[in-house]
Design an enzyme around this catalytic site. Sequence first.
Site, PDB file in Angstrom:
ATOM      1  N   LYS A   9       4.138 -17.024   1.045  1.00  0.00           N
ATOM      2  CA  LYS A   9       4.745 -16.868  -0.279  1.00  0.00           C
ATOM      3  C   LYS A   9       6.284 -17.359  -0.541  1.00  0.00           C
ATOM      4  CE  LYS A   9       1.972 -12.560  -1.465  1.00  0.00           C
ATOM      5  NZ  LYS A   9       2.173 -11.460  -2.029  1.00  0.00           N
ATOM      6  N   TYR A  49      -4.593 -14.358  -9.061  1.00  0.00           N
ATOM      7  CA  TYR A  49      -4.550 -12.817  -9.288  1.00  0.00           C
ATOM      8  C   TYR A  49      -5.131 -12.253 -10.290  1.00  0.00           C
ATOM      9  CZ  TYR A  49      -0.928 -12.964  -5.502  1.00  0.00           C
ATOM     10  OH  TYR A  49      -0.303 -13.249  -4.461  1.00  0.00           O
ATOM     11  N   PHE A  57       2.728  -5.090 -13.010  1.00  0.00           N
ATOM     12  CA  PHE A  57       3.333  -6.030 -11.740  1.00  0.00           C
ATOM     13  C   PHE A  57       3.052  -7.325 -12.038  1.00  0.00           C
ATOM     14  CE2 PHE A  57      -0.036  -4.022  -9.266  1.00  0.00           C
ATOM     15  CZ  PHE A  57      -0.565  -5.159  -8.772  1.00  0.00           C
ATOM     16  N   ARG A  85      -5.774 -10.006   7.928  1.00  0.00           N
ATOM     17  CA  ARG A  85      -5.410  -8.786   7.089  1.00  0.00           C
ATOM     18  C   ARG A  85      -4.373  -7.779   8.023  1.00  0.00           C
ATOM     19  NH1 ARG A  85      -5.114  -8.331   1.511  1.00  0.00           N
ATOM     20  NH2 ARG A  85      -5.526  -6.280   1.435  1.00  0.00           N
ATOM     21  N   THR A  91       0.174  -4.076   2.482  1.00  0.00           N
ATOM     22  CA  THR A  91       0.574  -4.384   1.607  1.00  0.00           C
ATOM     23  C   THR A  91       1.976  -3.931   1.095  1.00  0.00           C
ATOM     24  OG1 THR A  91      -1.509  -4.562   0.483  1.00  0.00           O
ATOM     25  CG2 THR A  91       0.287  -5.007  -1.195  1.00  0.00           C
ATOM     26  N   ARG A 102       4.297  -8.415   8.035  1.00  0.00           N
ATOM     27  CA  ARG A 102       5.184  -7.753   6.945  1.00  0.00           C
ATOM     28  C   ARG A 102       5.967  -6.725   7.709  1.00  0.00           C
ATOM     29  NH1 ARG A 102      -0.024  -7.309   3.105  1.00  0.00           N
ATOM     30  NH2 ARG A 102       0.310  -9.370   1.965  1.00  0.00           N
ATOM     31  N   ASN A 112       6.565  -9.637  -0.027  1.00  0.00           N
ATOM     32  CA  ASN A 112       6.028  -9.508   0.994  1.00  0.00           C
ATOM     33  C   ASN A 112       5.343 -10.463   1.804  1.00  0.00           C
ATOM     34  OD1 ASN A 112       3.843  -9.847  -0.597  1.00  0.00           O
ATOM     35  ND2 ASN A 112       2.884  -8.079  -0.286  1.00  0.00           N
ATOM     36  N   HIS A 115       0.210 -13.551   2.177  1.00  0.00           N
ATOM     37  CA  HIS A 115      -0.883 -13.200   1.426  1.00  0.00           C
ATOM     38  C   HIS A 115      -2.073 -13.543   2.300  1.00  0.00           C
ATOM     39  CE1 HIS A 115      -4.632 -12.990  -1.307  1.00  0.00           C
ATOM     40  NE2 HIS A 115      -4.991 -14.117  -0.551  1.00  0.00           N
ATOM     41  N   GLU A 126     -10.789 -17.941  -3.029  1.00  0.00           N
ATOM     42  CA  GLU A 126      -9.419 -18.638  -3.021  1.00  0.00           C
ATOM     43  C   GLU A 126      -9.409 -19.943  -2.511  1.00  0.00           C
ATOM     44  OE1 GLU A 126      -7.664 -15.239  -1.050  1.00  0.00           O
ATOM     45  OE2 GLU A 126      -7.758 -13.839  -2.690  1.00  0.00           O
TER      46      GLU A 126
HETATM   47  P1  ATP Z   1      -1.695 -10.054  -0.995  1.00  0.00           P
HETATM   48  O1  ATP Z   1      -3.079 -10.550  -2.128  1.00  0.00           O
HETATM   49  O2  ATP Z   1      -0.675 -10.876  -1.379  1.00  0.00           O
HETATM   50  O3  ATP Z   1      -2.552 -10.445   0.305  1.00  0.00           O
HETATM   51  P2  ATP Z   1      -2.729  -7.317  -0.965  1.00  0.00           P
HETATM   52  O4  ATP Z   1      -3.925  -8.024  -1.033  1.00  0.00           O
HETATM   53  O5  ATP Z   1      -2.156  -6.648   0.321  1.00  0.00           O
HETATM   54  O6  ATP Z   1      -1.757  -8.574  -1.204  1.00  0.00           O
HETATM   55  P3  ATP Z   1      -2.706  -6.449  -3.677  1.00  0.00           P
HETATM   56  O7  ATP Z   1      -2.827  -5.167  -4.329  1.00  0.00           O
HETATM   57  O8  ATP Z   1      -3.904  -7.307  -3.787  1.00  0.00           O
HETATM   58  O9  ATP Z   1      -2.089  -6.584  -2.177  1.00  0.00           O
HETATM   59  O10 ATP Z   1      -1.460  -7.116  -4.382  1.00  0.00           O
HETATM   60  C1  ATP Z   1      -1.302  -8.631  -4.409  1.00  0.00           C
HETATM   61  C2  ATP Z   1       0.270  -8.617  -4.418  1.00  0.00           C
HETATM   62  O11 ATP Z   1       0.611  -8.311  -5.791  1.00  0.00           O
HETATM   63  C3  ATP Z   1       1.030  -8.022  -3.324  1.00  0.00           C
HETATM   64  O12 ATP Z   1       0.978  -8.706  -2.173  1.00  0.00           O
HETATM   65  C4  ATP Z   1       2.238  -7.893  -3.906  1.00  0.00           C
HETATM   66  O13 ATP Z   1       3.063  -9.119  -3.701  1.00  0.00           O
HETATM   67  C5  ATP Z   1       2.005  -7.783  -5.586  1.00  0.00           C
HETATM   68  N1  ATP Z   1       1.862  -6.361  -5.659  1.00  0.00           N
HETATM   69  C6  ATP Z   1       1.095  -5.449  -5.430  1.00  0.00           C
HETATM   70  N2  ATP Z   1       1.195  -4.202  -6.069  1.00  0.00           N
HETATM   71  C7  ATP Z   1       2.511  -4.185  -6.390  1.00  0.00           C
HETATM   72  C8  ATP Z   1       3.369  -3.309  -6.834  1.00  0.00           C
HETATM   73  N3  ATP Z   1       2.966  -1.979  -7.220  1.00  0.00           N
HETATM   74  N4  ATP Z   1       4.766  -3.928  -7.234  1.00  0.00           N
HETATM   75  C9  ATP Z   1       5.073  -5.143  -6.987  1.00  0.00           C
HETATM   76  N5  ATP Z   1       4.129  -5.855  -6.632  1.00  0.00           N
HETATM   77  C10 ATP Z   1       3.058  -5.555  -6.268  1.00  0.00           C
END
Ligand code: ATP
Length: 137
Positions: A9, A49, A57, A85, A91, A102, A112, A115, A126
Site C-alpha cells: 500500500k 474493495y 471506513f 495472509r 488486519t 504488519r 497497515n 494487502h 483481484e
Molecule cells: P487487506 O484487504 O488490506 O489485506 P484485510 O483483508 O486483512 O485487509 P479487510 O477487513 O478486508 O482486511 O479490510 C480491508 C482494509 O480496509 C484493511 O486492510 C484496512 O486497510 C481497511 N480497514 C478495515 N477495517 C478498517 C477500520 N475499521 N478502520 C480503518 N480501516 C479499516
Amino acid sequence: HERSFIMVKPDGVQRGIVGEIIKRFEQRGFKLVALKMVTPTRVLLEQHYDEHQGKKFFEPLLQYIGSGPVVAMVWEGLNVVSVGRKMLGATDPAKSEPGTIRGDFAIVTGRNIAHGSDSDKSAKREIDLWFRADELA
Ligand code: ATP
C-alpha cells in the site's frame, strides 16, 4: 499452481518497505509472477474493495490507497493465499504477531502496509482486476 494478489500500500511504498516484503516472499520460496507500480484509479479501488462499500471506513480507505503509487504483485506457490495472509499478520496491526509484516512495521489498521487476498476466489478476482493476461508470466 495457487496464486495470490499481494499489494504494498502507499504507506509501505513511502516508507521503503517494498524490498523487505518482496524479500520475505522470496525467502519463503514463493515465485514472483507479476509486479507493477501504479496509482490506482477510484474505479479500480471501488471494485477491489466492493465488499466494504457502505462501511464508514470505505471513503478513508479509498483516499488512503489512492493517495500514491502501490506495488501490485502476483505470487505463486503452495498455499500462497493462506501462508501469505499469515506472513502479513492480522488486519489490525495491534493484533499482528511480531515477526509478521504488519507486526514488524505497522501500528494502525488505517495504515497497515500491505494487502493479501483472503481466499483463492478473491485472489482470482483481484488478479483479473489488477493485471492483464499478458502481464502474467
Ligand atoms: P487487506 O484487504 O488490506 O489485506 P484485510 O483483508 O486483512 O485487509 P479487510 O477487513 O478486508 O482486511 O479490510 C480491508 C482494509 O480496509 C484493511 O486492510 C484496512 O486497510 C481497511 N480497514 C478495515 N477495517 C478498517 C477500520 N475499521 N478502520 C480503518 N480501516 C479499516
